[in-house]
Enzyme design. Sequence first.
Site, short mmCIF file in Angstrom:
data_model
loop_
_atom_site.label_atom_id
_atom_site.label_comp_id
_atom_site.label_asym_id
_atom_site.label_seq_id
_atom_site.Cartn_x
_atom_site.Cartn_y
_atom_site.Cartn_z
N PRO A 107 0.98 -1.17 -0.27
CG PRO A 107 -0.65 -1.40 1.21
CD PRO A 107 0.41 -2.15 1.36
CG ASP A 113 -8.25 -2.01 -24.65
OD1 ASP A 113 -9.05 -2.86 -25.59
OD2 ASP A 113 -6.90 -2.86 -24.50
CD GLU A 154 -0.47 -9.94 10.35
OE1 GLU A 154 0.45 -10.94 10.52
OE2 GLU A 154 -1.81 -9.72 10.12
NE ARG A 204 -4.75 -4.59 -21.79
CZ ARG A 204 -5.06 -3.61 -21.96
NH1 ARG A 204 -4.32 -2.54 -21.42
NH2 ARG A 204 -5.90 -3.03 -23.30
N1 ADE Z 1 0.30 -5.44 -0.69
C1 ADE Z 1 -0.67 -5.15 0.61
N2 ADE Z 1 -1.57 -4.87 0.12
C2 ADE Z 1 -1.82 -4.28 -1.54
C3 ADE Z 1 -2.06 -3.32 -2.45
N3 ADE Z 1 -2.84 -2.19 -1.77
N4 ADE Z 1 -1.32 -3.68 -3.41
C4 ADE Z 1 0.16 -4.08 -3.79
N5 ADE Z 1 0.20 -4.77 -2.63
C5 ADE Z 1 -0.35 -4.96 -2.25
#
Ligand code: ADE
Length: 245
Positions: free
Chosen positions: A103, A189, A136, A174
Amino acid sequence: MNSKRIWILTLFPEFFKPLLECGIAGSALRGERNEGTTSFEVNCINIRDFSTTKYKSVDDSPFGGGPGMVMRADILRDALLEGVVKAHGYRGLEDLRVIYTSPRGVVWNNKVAREFGTKALGEDPRDVVFVCGRYEGVDERFLEKYVTEYYSLGDYVLTGGELAVMVMLDSAVRFVPGILGNKLSSQDDSFEDGLLEYPQYTRPRSFEEMEVPAVLLEGNHKKILEWQRAEKEKMTRKHRPDLKS
Ligand code: ADE
């Protein structure tokens, strides 16, 4: 033709079977779409093979307490350096882009996918390593020392990086020139011009009292293009008005 090796460090190599075995992305990533500019080879490396503990564990509890387990930096380093760099003839980390999905990363969208497809999977001479986190998290020291870039699918938390890596590969391959071939151009696309795709129709001409739009049956190419452009606008306004703002 360039050749690009993609390494995936994961605890679940079997996750990647469907991506690699099915569809256009699968054949491209198996190196079978030879009209392309790049020939791919994808290899999964099981992180667990680099565990030195009796029960082949790869994680441990976090210092400072807290829930869950954290993947060990030393095991991930060995998977990267022994399993990829040394085992496959790289000079060192300078030959690789090391990517961690999290994230905290750059949020993935069509623009980022195109850039990644043309550069990381295309012209960049370095090969690519994806590190899939689980549990985690991963000891920060591994990330700090070895990861060169981070990508996020969006503002939610996955239980591991595997799905994110598959989404990234599927949507980026792609854009590697020649991979989709002439017939399946990515230019029409969704998102290419900030709009959704126009609607498509095939046989039968009449389906539950709904007809195919007449303009598509008349063979006037100019009128069809005009109709498609207008439909893209309409679709976008209806389904994704945020794209137009
Ligand atoms: N691993 C855990 N959450 C993620 C996310 N939102 N995007 C990419 N990899 C992740």
